[in-house]
Design an enzyme around this catalytic site. Structure first.
Site, mmCIF file in Angstrom:
data_model
loop_
_atom_site.group_PDB
_atom_site.id
_atom_site.type_symbol
_atom_site.label_atom_id
_atom_site.label_comp_id
_atom_site.label_asym_id
_atom_site.label_seq_id
_atom_site.Cartn_x
_atom_site.Cartn_y
_atom_site.Cartn_z
ATOM 1 N N LYS A 1 -4.197 6.308 -0.103
ATOM 2 C CA LYS A 1 -3.268 5.661 -1.045
ATOM 3 C C LYS A 1 -3.794 4.305 -1.470
ATOM 4 O O LYS A 1 -3.439 3.791 -2.518
ATOM 5 C CB LYS A 1 -1.921 5.348 -0.380
ATOM 6 C CG LYS A 1 -1.174 6.446 0.291
ATOM 7 C CD LYS A 1 0.144 5.860 0.860
ATOM 8 C CE LYS A 1 0.762 6.676 1.966
ATOM 9 N NZ LYS A 1 0.428 6.255 3.334
ATOM 10 N N LYS B 1 -12.531 8.971 3.132
ATOM 11 C CA LYS B 1 -11.216 9.627 3.174
ATOM 12 C C LYS B 1 -10.413 9.362 1.898
ATOM 13 O O LYS B 1 -10.460 8.252 1.366
ATOM 14 C CB LYS B 1 -10.502 9.020 4.386
ATOM 15 C CG LYS B 1 -9.229 9.646 4.800
ATOM 16 C CD LYS B 1 -8.664 8.922 6.025
ATOM 17 C CE LYS B 1 -8.083 7.570 5.678
ATOM 18 N NZ LYS B 1 -7.303 6.946 6.738
ATOM 19 N N LYS C 1 -9.836 -1.524 8.489
ATOM 20 C CA LYS C 1 -8.859 -2.260 7.685
ATOM 21 C C LYS C 1 -9.093 -3.762 7.755
ATOM 22 O O LYS C 1 -8.870 -4.474 6.775
ATOM 23 C CB LYS C 1 -7.430 -1.944 8.150
ATOM 24 C CG LYS C 1 -6.944 -0.596 7.668
ATOM 25 C CD LYS C 1 -5.433 -0.511 7.692
ATOM 26 C CE LYS C 1 -4.960 0.831 7.174
ATOM 27 N NZ LYS C 1 -3.552 1.086 7.438
HETATM 28 P P1 TYM Z 1 -0.361 7.321 6.759
HETATM 29 O O1 TYM Z 1 0.839 6.820 6.062
HETATM 30 O O2 TYM Z 1 -1.672 6.679 6.511
HETATM 31 O O3 TYM Z 1 -0.537 8.866 6.477
HETATM 32 C C1 TYM Z 1 0.502 9.807 6.696
HETATM 33 C C2 TYM Z 1 -0.097 11.118 7.186
HETATM 34 O O4 TYM Z 1 -1.045 11.597 6.232
HETATM 35 C C3 TYM Z 1 -2.277 11.880 6.888
HETATM 36 N N1 TYM Z 1 -3.375 11.586 5.954
HETATM 37 C C4 TYM Z 1 -4.345 12.460 5.668
HETATM 38 N N2 TYM Z 1 -4.564 13.715 6.077
HETATM 39 C C5 TYM Z 1 -5.655 14.350 5.563
HETATM 40 N N3 TYM Z 1 -6.505 13.769 4.678
HETATM 41 C C6 TYM Z 1 -6.310 12.497 4.249
HETATM 42 N N4 TYM Z 1 -7.151 11.948 3.388
HETATM 43 C C7 TYM Z 1 -5.189 11.784 4.745
HETATM 44 N N5 TYM Z 1 -4.702 10.534 4.527
HETATM 45 C C8 TYM Z 1 -3.603 10.437 5.284
HETATM 46 C C9 TYM Z 1 -2.306 10.938 8.090
HETATM 47 O O5 TYM Z 1 -3.172 11.422 9.084
HETATM 48 C C10 TYM Z 1 -0.860 10.955 8.507
HETATM 49 O O6 TYM Z 1 -0.586 12.066 9.346
HETATM 50 N N6 TYM Z 1 -0.082 5.492 11.396
HETATM 51 C C11 TYM Z 1 0.409 6.542 10.541
HETATM 52 C C12 TYM Z 1 1.930 6.577 10.417
HETATM 53 C C13 TYM Z 1 2.664 6.639 11.720
HETATM 54 C C14 TYM Z 1 2.746 7.737 12.601
HETATM 55 C C15 TYM Z 1 3.599 7.306 13.661
HETATM 56 C C16 TYM Z 1 2.202 9.009 12.593
HETATM 57 C C17 TYM Z 1 3.395 5.626 12.249
HETATM 58 N N7 TYM Z 1 3.968 6.031 13.419
HETATM 59 C C18 TYM Z 1 3.891 8.155 14.738
HETATM 60 C C19 TYM Z 1 2.509 9.858 13.662
HETATM 61 C C20 TYM Z 1 3.345 9.419 14.708
HETATM 62 C C21 TYM Z 1 -0.142 6.315 9.139
HETATM 63 O O7 TYM Z 1 -0.498 5.236 8.768
HETATM 64 O O8 TYM Z 1 -0.098 7.394 8.332
#
Ligand code: TYM
Length: 332
Positions: free
Chosen positions: A197, A194, A111
């Protein structure tokens, strides 16, 4: 009953990877676990967010999660910034985590890119807040996509160091739940990247709000190779685009790669893409319609989030207060 915590950023429209890698599993786990799910707006502002858009996207993400089947009565759904405990514990963890640990985070490196001097300090300490999210509830299992694995390993390191430094056995170990055949959904334009969004190319992802025509077009244009689909899973080696599409189909039909190849192995991508399109439309269209319906009534939506925050705070506040006592903060 095991307590689960997970979060999702409101930094854009949720895409198929979020759904298949995470949210779909969140819904299923509600049957067997006590679940706490959070729209992580504090994490979102580690990169610039337009304030009006952030508020709107936080509601939209909450509505999408409800539309996917999160049950806010039996479980908890809330917005991260509305529960103070996350920030209190995040600061303590920022003082526990080591620079070297954070420096190794691949997501930060990706990032931040080359311009490290200019990214927010929040982006660097992002995983500390994530550890606090989970451990403020003493949650022990975290359903996520594959890309979050390293952050969860760091959360375990932080928990262990806190316990060691303060001579306590307070924060439990966290188990990542990386489930199903689509734990890492890849871009439709590049099987080595990957699905995200934030990818500038709209064609790279399927949004949960896409209409049927858009879904059909994106899948028709999805990158593939000239070979027919293989008969066996080993035949997917070195064919990331084929593996990705087969994985998406498998996840949406609750099977695995092998079962999909038993059905489509030997066939060209034309017929398979048609079947995949019909399937994605069948699964996503009702979610989009329900999301729109929920967004029509923001007062009810806000009420659900307010109630979730109150119940989340009731769990997290005593846990974090105890951690603050262990650190030596006055509790007057
Ligand atoms: P975020 O918002 O990027 O994504 C949310 C969830 O979606 C999963 N994900 C994917 N899984 C499979 N293939 C993909 N291409 C893909 N893109 C996203 C992510 O693995 C995630 O599970 N840091 C985290 C948010 C967070 C969090 C937490 C998660 C904040 N605090 C505590 C677990 C526990 C994030 O940015 O997810």
């Amino acid at each position: 009953m095991q307590r689960i915590f997970s979060g999702i950023q409101p930094s854009g429209i949720p895409q198929l990877g979020n759904y298949l890698g995470a949210v779909r599993n969140w819904v299923a786990l509600q049957k067997s676990h006590e679940c706490i799910y959070c729209v992580v707006d504090l994490h979102a502002i580690t990169v610039w967010q337009d304030p009006k858009l952030l508020a709107q996207q936080t509601r939209e993400m909450a509505a999408t999660l409800l539309a996917c089947g999160i049950d806010p009565k039996a479980h908890i759904l809330f917005a991260q910034s509305t529960v103070q405990a996350h920030l209190r514990l995040a600061w303590i963890f920022t003082c526990v985590a080591r620079m070297g640990w954070l420096n190794r985070m691949t997501q930060f490196k990706d990032k931040a890119g080359k311009d490290r001097e200019n990214v927010s300090t929040g982006l660097f300490v992002y995983p500390n807040l994530m550890a606090a999210d989970i451990l403020a509830y003493h949650a022990t299992a975290v359903p996520v996509g594959d890309d979050q694995k390293q952050h969860l390993e760091l959360a375990n390191d932080i928990a262990q160091k806190f316990n060691h430094d303060y001579g306590v056995d307070y924060f439990p170990a966290i188990q990542p739940l990386i489930l199903g055949p689509a734990a890492r959904v890849m871009s439709l334009r590049d099987g080595n990247k990957k699905m995200s969004k934030s990818d500038p190319s709209e064609q790279s992802r399927i949004n949960l709000t896409d209409d049927a025509d858009t879904i059909a077009l994106k899948i028709r244009r999805a990158k593939t190779d000239p070979q027919p689909l293989p008969e066996a899973v080993q035949g997917l080696d070195g064919r990331p685009e084929a593996r990705n599409l087969v994985g998406i189909y498998a996840a949406l039909t609750d099977t695995d790669h092998a079962a999909v190849l038993r059905e489509f192995g030997g066939q060209g991508f034309g017929a398979f893409k048609e079947a995949l399109t019909a399937l994605v439309i069948e699964k996503l269209t009702p979610i989009a319609a329900e999301t729109t319906r929920l967004l029509d009534d923001p007062a009810t939506l806000d009420g659900i989030l307010r109630d979730g925050a109150r119940r989340a705070e009731a769990i997290a506040d005593p846990i974090v207060t105890e951690a603050e006592r262990m650190v030596g903060f006055l509790k007057l």
